[in-house]
Design a protein around this motif. Structure first.
Motif, PDB file in Angstrom:
ATOM      1  N   ALA B 343      20.607  52.018 106.145  1.00 23.89           N
ATOM      2  CA  ALA B 343      19.773  50.904 106.595  1.00 23.89           C
ATOM      3  C   ALA B 343      18.323  51.132 106.162  1.00 23.89           C
ATOM      4  CB  ALA B 343      19.844  50.789 108.117  1.00 23.89           C
ATOM      5  N   PRO B 344      17.698  50.129 105.542  1.00 21.93           N
ATOM      6  CA  PRO B 344      16.278  50.277 105.174  1.00 21.93           C
ATOM      7  C   PRO B 344      15.394  50.676 106.363  1.00 21.93           C
ATOM      8  CG  PRO B 344      17.220  48.397 104.040  1.00 21.93           C
ATOM      9  CD  PRO B 344      18.282  48.895 104.989  1.00 21.93           C
ATOM     10  N   ILE B 345      15.685  50.153 107.543  1.00 23.72           N
ATOM     11  CA  ILE B 345      14.854  50.518 108.711  1.00 23.72           C
ATOM     12  C   ILE B 345      14.964  52.020 108.996  1.00 23.72           C
ATOM     13  CG2 ILE B 345      14.694  50.312 111.225  1.00 23.72           C
ATOM     14  CD1 ILE B 345      15.332  47.317 110.942  1.00 23.72           C
ATOM     15  N   VAL B 346      16.190  52.534 108.980  1.00 20.39           N
ATOM     16  CA  VAL B 346      16.384  53.968 109.270  1.00 20.39           C
ATOM     17  C   VAL B 346      15.756  54.799 108.152  1.00 20.39           C
ATOM     18  CG1 VAL B 346      18.095  55.795 109.624  1.00 20.39           C
ATOM     19  CG2 VAL B 346      18.457  53.525 110.635  1.00 20.39           C
ATOM     20  N   SER B 347      15.968  54.384 106.902  1.00 25.68           N
ATOM     21  CA  SER B 347      15.373  55.102 105.773  1.00 25.68           C
ATOM     22  C   SER B 347      13.858  55.173 105.910  1.00 25.68           C
ATOM     23  CB  SER B 347      15.734  54.392 104.457  1.00 25.68           C
ATOM     24  OG  SER B 347      17.106  54.553 104.163  1.00 25.68           O
ATOM     25  N   ARG B 348      13.269  54.035 106.265  1.00 24.59           N
ATOM     26  CA  ARG B 348      11.804  53.970 106.407  1.00 24.59           C
ATOM     27  C   ARG B 348      11.327  54.933 107.499  1.00 24.59           C
ATOM     28  NH1 ARG B 348       8.151  53.367 103.027  1.00 24.59           N
ATOM     29  NH2 ARG B 348       7.206  55.035 104.228  1.00 24.59           N
ATOM     30  N   LEU B 349      12.067  54.982 108.608  1.00 27.74           N
ATOM     31  CA  LEU B 349      11.661  55.845 109.720  1.00 27.74           C
ATOM     32  C   LEU B 349      11.846  57.325 109.382  1.00 27.74           C
ATOM     33  CD1 LEU B 349      12.978  53.755 112.770  1.00 27.74           C
ATOM     34  CD2 LEU B 349      10.579  54.154 112.117  1.00 27.74           C
ATOM     35  N   VAL B 350      12.794  57.607 108.487  1.00 26.51           N
ATOM     36  CA  VAL B 350      12.916  58.986 108.008  1.00 26.51           C
ATOM     37  C   VAL B 350      11.707  59.326 107.132  1.00 26.51           C
ATOM     38  CG1 VAL B 350      14.229  60.520 106.462  1.00 26.51           C
ATOM     39  CG2 VAL B 350      15.427  59.112 108.160  1.00 26.51           C
ATOM     40  N   GLU B 351      11.354  58.414 106.227  1.00 19.69           N
ATOM     41  CA  GLU B 351      10.187  58.642 105.363  1.00 19.69           C
ATOM     42  C   GLU B 351       8.912  58.817 106.173  1.00 19.69           C
ATOM     43  OE1 GLU B 351       9.999  58.920 101.828  1.00 19.69           O
ATOM     44  OE2 GLU B 351      12.117  59.281 102.299  1.00 19.69           O
ATOM     45  N   ASP B 352       8.828  58.085 107.283  1.00 22.57           N
ATOM     46  CA  ASP B 352       7.618  58.149 108.112  1.00 22.57           C
ATOM     47  C   ASP B 352       7.660  59.297 109.120  1.00 22.57           C
ATOM     48  OD1 ASP B 352       6.329  56.084 106.829  1.00 22.57           O
ATOM     49  OD2 ASP B 352       7.174  54.540 108.142  1.00 22.57           O
ATOM     50  N   GLY B 353       8.708  60.111 109.064  1.00 24.19           N
ATOM     51  CA  GLY B 353       8.761  61.294 109.923  1.00 24.19           C
ATOM     52  C   GLY B 353       9.141  61.018 111.371  1.00 24.19           C
ATOM     53  N   VAL B 354       9.591  59.775 111.649  1.00 28.09           N
ATOM     54  CA  VAL B 354      10.004  59.458 113.024  1.00 28.09           C
ATOM     55  C   VAL B 354      11.416  59.989 113.285  1.00 28.09           C
ATOM     56  CG1 VAL B 354      10.541  57.569 114.622  1.00 28.09           C
ATOM     57  CG2 VAL B 354       8.537  57.410 113.101  1.00 28.09           C
ATOM     58  N   VAL B 355      12.269  59.895 112.281  1.00 29.08           N
ATOM     59  CA  VAL B 355      13.677  60.278 112.414  1.00 29.08           C
ATOM     60  C   VAL B 355      13.954  61.533 111.585  1.00 29.08           C
ATOM     61  CG1 VAL B 355      16.044  59.581 111.798  1.00 29.08           C
ATOM     62  CG2 VAL B 355      14.490  57.933 112.882  1.00 29.08           C
ATOM     63  N   GLU B 356      14.668  62.509 112.196  1.00 32.71           N
ATOM     64  CA  GLU B 356      15.065  63.742 111.492  1.00 32.71           C
ATOM     65  C   GLU B 356      16.515  63.634 111.075  1.00 32.71           C
ATOM     66  OE1 GLU B 356      14.688  67.236 114.023  1.00 32.71           O
ATOM     67  OE2 GLU B 356      13.344  66.050 115.291  1.00 32.71           O
ATOM     68  N   PRO B 357      16.820  63.704 109.788  1.00 29.48           N
ATOM     69  CA  PRO B 357      18.232  63.706 109.391  1.00 29.48           C
ATOM     70  C   PRO B 357      18.799  65.123 109.355  1.00 29.48           C
ATOM     71  CG  PRO B 357      16.847  63.466 107.465  1.00 29.48           C
ATOM     72  CD  PRO B 357      15.911  63.608 108.643  1.00 29.48           C
ATOM     73  N   VAL B 358      20.100  65.221 109.583  1.00 26.51           N
ATOM     74  CA  VAL B 358      20.798  66.499 109.496  1.00 26.51           C
ATOM     75  C   VAL B 358      22.230  66.199 109.048  1.00 26.51           C
ATOM     76  CG1 VAL B 358      21.449  66.439 111.943  1.00 26.51           C
ATOM     77  CG2 VAL B 358      21.350  68.629 110.766  1.00 26.51           C
ATOM     78  N   ALA B 359      22.863  67.139 108.336  1.00 30.60           N
ATOM     79  CA  ALA B 359      24.229  66.913 107.845  1.00 30.60           C
ATOM     80  C   ALA B 359      25.136  68.067 108.259  1.00 30.60           C
ATOM     81  CB  ALA B 359      24.231  66.771 106.321  1.00 30.60           C
ATOM     82  N   TYR B 360      26.379  67.747 108.632  1.00 28.13           N
ATOM     83  CA  TYR B 360      27.356  68.765 109.034  1.00 28.13           C
ATOM     84  C   TYR B 360      28.682  68.558 108.309  1.00 28.13           C
ATOM     85  CZ  TYR B 360      24.205  69.827 112.936  1.00 28.13           C
ATOM     86  OH  TYR B 360      23.131  70.185 113.687  1.00 28.13           O
ATOM     87  N   GLY B 361      29.451  69.640 108.187  1.00 30.15           N
ATOM     88  CA  GLY B 361      30.781  69.587 107.588  1.00 30.15           C
ATOM     89  C   GLY B 361      31.835  69.186 108.615  1.00 30.15           C
ATOM     90  N   GLN B 362      32.925  68.596 108.137  1.00 33.92           N
ATOM     91  CA  GLN B 362      33.867  68.004 109.102  1.00 33.92           C
ATOM     92  C   GLN B 362      34.622  69.034 109.932  1.00 33.92           C
ATOM     93  OE1 GLN B 362      36.747  65.140 107.742  1.00 33.92           O
ATOM     94  NE2 GLN B 362      37.870  66.551 106.457  1.00 33.92           N
ATOM     95  N   LEU B 363      34.819  70.247 109.439  1.00 27.99           N
ATOM     96  CA  LEU B 363      35.518  71.239 110.254  1.00 27.99           C
ATOM     97  C   LEU B 363      34.678  71.642 111.463  1.00 27.99           C
ATOM     98  CD1 LEU B 363      37.410  73.596 107.784  1.00 27.99           C
ATOM     99  CD2 LEU B 363      38.297  71.779 109.252  1.00 27.99           C
ATOM    100  N   ASP B 364      33.374  71.851 111.252  1.00 29.16           N
ATOM    101  CA  ASP B 364      32.489  72.178 112.370  1.00 29.16           C
ATOM    102  C   ASP B 364      32.433  71.011 113.353  1.00 29.16           C
ATOM    103  OD1 ASP B 364      31.944  74.607 111.172  1.00 29.16           O
ATOM    104  OD2 ASP B 364      30.210  73.820 110.078  1.00 29.16           O
ATOM    105  N   VAL B 365      32.391  69.821 112.798  1.00 27.17           N
ATOM    106  CA  VAL B 365      32.319  68.618 113.623  1.00 27.17           C
ATOM    107  C   VAL B 365      33.563  68.493 114.497  1.00 27.17           C
ATOM    108  CG1 VAL B 365      32.473  66.097 113.451  1.00 27.17           C
ATOM    109  CG2 VAL B 365      30.721  67.339 112.149  1.00 27.17           C
ATOM    110  N   PHE B 366      34.740  68.713 113.912  1.00 26.93           N
ATOM    111  CA  PHE B 366      35.976  68.606 114.698  1.00 26.93           C
ATOM    112  C   PHE B 366      36.058  69.700 115.764  1.00 26.93           C
ATOM    113  CE2 PHE B 366      37.550  65.316 111.922  1.00 26.93           C
ATOM    114  CZ  PHE B 366      38.404  64.604 112.743  1.00 26.93           C
ATOM    115  N   ALA B 367      35.543  70.881 115.467  1.00 28.90           N
ATOM    116  CA  ALA B 367      35.563  71.938 116.483  1.00 28.90           C
ATOM    117  C   ALA B 367      34.798  71.488 117.730  1.00 28.90           C
ATOM    118  CB  ALA B 367      34.954  73.221 115.912  1.00 28.90           C
ATOM    119  N   SER B 368      33.643  70.870 117.532  1.00 27.92           N
ATOM    120  CA  SER B 368      32.872  70.379 118.685  1.00 27.92           C
ATOM    121  C   SER B 368      33.561  69.194 119.351  1.00 27.92           C
ATOM    122  CB  SER B 368      31.457  69.979 118.245  1.00 27.92           C
ATOM    123  OG  SER B 368      30.709  71.125 117.902  1.00 27.92           O
ATOM    124  N   ALA B 369      34.219  68.369 118.543  1.00 32.34           N
ATOM    125  CA  ALA B 369      34.922  67.212 119.115  1.00 32.34           C
ATOM    126  C   ALA B 369      36.047  67.671 120.038  1.00 32.34           C
ATOM    127  CB  ALA B 369      35.475  66.326 118.003  1.00 32.34           C
TER     128      ALA B 369
END
Lengths: 453, 453
Positions: B343-369
């Protein structure tokens, strides 16, 4: 217009309602499977937690819900009461249709209401493992969740026809840490005997109970847990009706007709018993309609007599409506309604004219379920769909007569794990299930002991 | 202790929150796919309802929710805010973990929040049919439900990998009356071209969008509906955050960290934008964490530039974080996060430092799920599980530091239609998904136009 009525969590009921002191006619005592003499509650302790056995014959009208059970209930309770306004409009009926929505629970049905206290009492009393049976998988997943919550092991015997129809219910039980066997299984003598008789049997709840009871008796620190039929199970479920009573008051209405499906009777009893009490106390006339499948019509076509709860004749005999403990219902999708017997409390209330039973075929039931899903957006479990169909029939009558009835549906669970049944129905591949008469004749021939009417 | 915070239905928000006038930096205008000049809103009317196009560039901070939309919302809204006390105890963390539970909607996710107004506006303006794409099936089933509600036809192009993984989502769409095609399909030129290039492709959201747009352009009375990315979609989703803001007040807390998964960004924006406004207004510091899969890391590893929304380059160009419109992510189970853009809105807020992005792998994600399901009893959708995993990481940090943070999870949906993914995970058969670098290299080679970092 308000269509959802939510109780604040501080208004969560703190006590279950015990109908035993309020029954018009007392229940007949269970009989010992060997001696056929009235059984002492103590004899049940090898199978059940002591507190459950005590609740089975409790005389107090109100029984406190333990705090640790309330803590778990608070993860999804109070459940919402919803008004089905879009369904009303589609039926062009003056009736008001409400549903008490138990699909909001962790496993998607009312079953967690009793799974949690049963697991809790067992944990308190030192049990390490619980065994049980499951039809549609709703009870098995509820007990798996409850055992996971209190750190107990859990083994589930799942009726073969449901095991094959509903792989994702099995996946849910595994996710909650349970071991799941298709029943009949090679794990027990009862299962091996059944497989020897017929390797292709779809199984039945009665047989799965035999397997779970046998596994409990042969395991160390292991007890058995039943998801319906018994008095203490219906007791735990009364939280549904106690909430619904207050929520109907919030909506400014009182139900003229309460409809719920019946398999073993716990969903029905849980909603109806508190409302039966409220109706009597306030001098109101309320109809209580118990809806069962034509393929397994214990209330409408069974006999009211003593019978075993399971196929292998290992449980005490209960006086109830029964199709015979060796009755194997056709593999309809409402697996939770494929039980030959009925809760003694519900049976007694039918005999006393408080509860009206009715039976429907699965094609008619699915037609109403699809109508409901398309108007309300909620997909009913096939069991729940029986109650939905009854409500639709009553609402249609109201449309014809102009009568403005208030109908309350016991919406026992959602159908997210039953989509294969909906697919089959939409593709025109769903069988009407065998005509009940043919099933009776075959069952009667197999049993060679009696004829069903 | 109270663990469920339910707003009364009279407190259902009557207006959506439009963040456009409050963005730190205004959005760049979309460009015409042919001329690459800024596109006039009018040019979008062949695809979208006029009201949606107007909302795309609205300058009012508050936009009224039409009464017929509120009437449908009232079938499940306000949704509950839950406190995950059992998860907190399992993590032995001083953090407080809340979830805003959108799984309560008819189709089990937040997607109905925008499907309903989009169908409503189209109905008002005379549209007969809507076409769309779907990844995990959550958007497709939400639009099918909404079209059913307002009497519109609905055609869904479902990404092949999800179509194969999730047959019951397809069944749900059929139950709600939609036509469903696996994408790429033989129904469109874009689909036929893709099949000619690679018959075995798992498909992608970008390609399914091309098919749905083409089908909308070639059908009479037919328009297109998008389930994420665009400003009006995020606008409709702000009802989530508006409710959550009041519910956090009921709980007597304000979130230090808000986490939600991002695919196209509507679930994230719906929760975060109103809370971003509230934090600014009250001078609070709140972290907003956008969680994406390592296999499709548009925010953490994509470029911020103009790109097409779809594979066939038929949509306007949006300035956003993108992995390239021809990027085909590996078939991870979080099908709703397999989108190359944002979303352009989310992208813009990442560029402006309001939103922090992070990425995870699906095995770690399923362990927490699985940990979440076993403690809280609620099974997260694989998309939602990304946010759950981020919350678990933060709560674990709190356990180490003793910091008592309040964490709010945007719980976008349940995983009842994702049990095959859980089964695969529990059986040890779930792939880590391809290492992101290899995917990039292959995509880059295929596109032969650029290299990803």
């Amino acid at each position: 217009m308000q269509t959802m009525f939510t109780l604040d969590q501080k208004d969560l009921p703190r006590r279950w309602y015990n109908v035993l002191p309020d029954l018009p006619t007392p229940l007949d005592a269970p009989l010992h499977p060997g001696t056929r003499e009235p059984i002492e509650p103590e004899a049940l302790l090898s199978l059940f937690a002591r507190t459950c056995v005590e609740q089975e014959v409790a005389t107090d009208r109100w029984i406190d819900i333990p705090d640790p059970v309330l803590d778990v209930y608070r993860h999804w309770r109070p459940t919402p009461l919803l008004r089905a306004t879009r369904l009303e409009r589609a039926l062009n009926t003056p009736a008001h249709i409400y549903l008490k929505y138990e699909g909001a629970s962790p496993t998607g049905s009312h079953k967690t209401n009793t799974a949690v206290p049963q697991a809790y009492y067992n944990k308190l009393e030192g049990t390490k493992n619980l065994t049980t049976e499951t039809g549609a998988g709703q009870w098995g997943s509820a007990l798996a969740f409850a055992c996971q919550t209190f750190g107990l092991g859990c083994t589930v015997f799942m009726v073969r026809s449901s095991y094959d129809q509903k792989p994702y219910r099995k996946a849910m039980m595994s996710l909650f840490g349970a071991r799941v066997h298709a029943s009949p299984s090679a794990e027990t003598q009862a299962g091996r005997d059944a497989l020897a008789r017929n390797r292709e049997t779809p199984g039945s709840l009665g047989l799965a109970i035999s397997e779970a009871v046998e596994a409990a008796r042969s395991g160390t620190g292991t007890k058995y847990s039943l998801g319906s039929v018994l008095n203490h199970v219906l007791l735990h479920q009364t939280i549904i009706g106690l909430e619904a009573e207050r929520q109907m008051e919030m909506a400014g209405e009182s139900p003229d007709v309460v409809v719920a499906c019946v398999g073993g009777g716990s969903n029905f009893g849980g909603l109806v018993l508190p409302l039966y009490r409220a109706a009597r106390e306030r001098g109101r006339t309320t109809r209580f309609v118990a809806v069962e499948p034509e393929a397994c019509p214990s209330l409408t076509r069974g006999e009211y007599r003593y019978d075993f709860g399971d196929t292998a004749k290992t449980t005490p005999l209960l006086r109830m409506h029964t199709l015979g403990h060796d009755f194997v219902p056709p593999p309809i999708h409402a697996g939770g309604l494929r039980y030959h017997g009925m809760a003694p409390i519900v049976s007694r209330l039918v005999e006393d004219g408080v509860v009206e039973p009715v039976a429907y075929g699965q094609l008619d039931v699915f037609a109403s379920a699809v109508l409901f899903a398309r108007t309300e957006g909620i997909i009913p479990a096939p069991e729940t769909a029986h109650a939905v169909h009854a409500a639709v029939q009553i609402a249609r009558e109201c449309a014809a007569t102009g009568d403005r009835k208030t109908i309350l549906i016991g919406f026992s669970g959602h159908g997210h794990f039953d989509m294969s049944a909906y697919s089959a129905y939409l593709a025109g591949e769903l069988a009407r299930a065998e005509p009940a008469d043919r099933v009776y004749v075959r069952a009667a021939a197999a049993a060679a002991t009696r004829l069903y009417c």
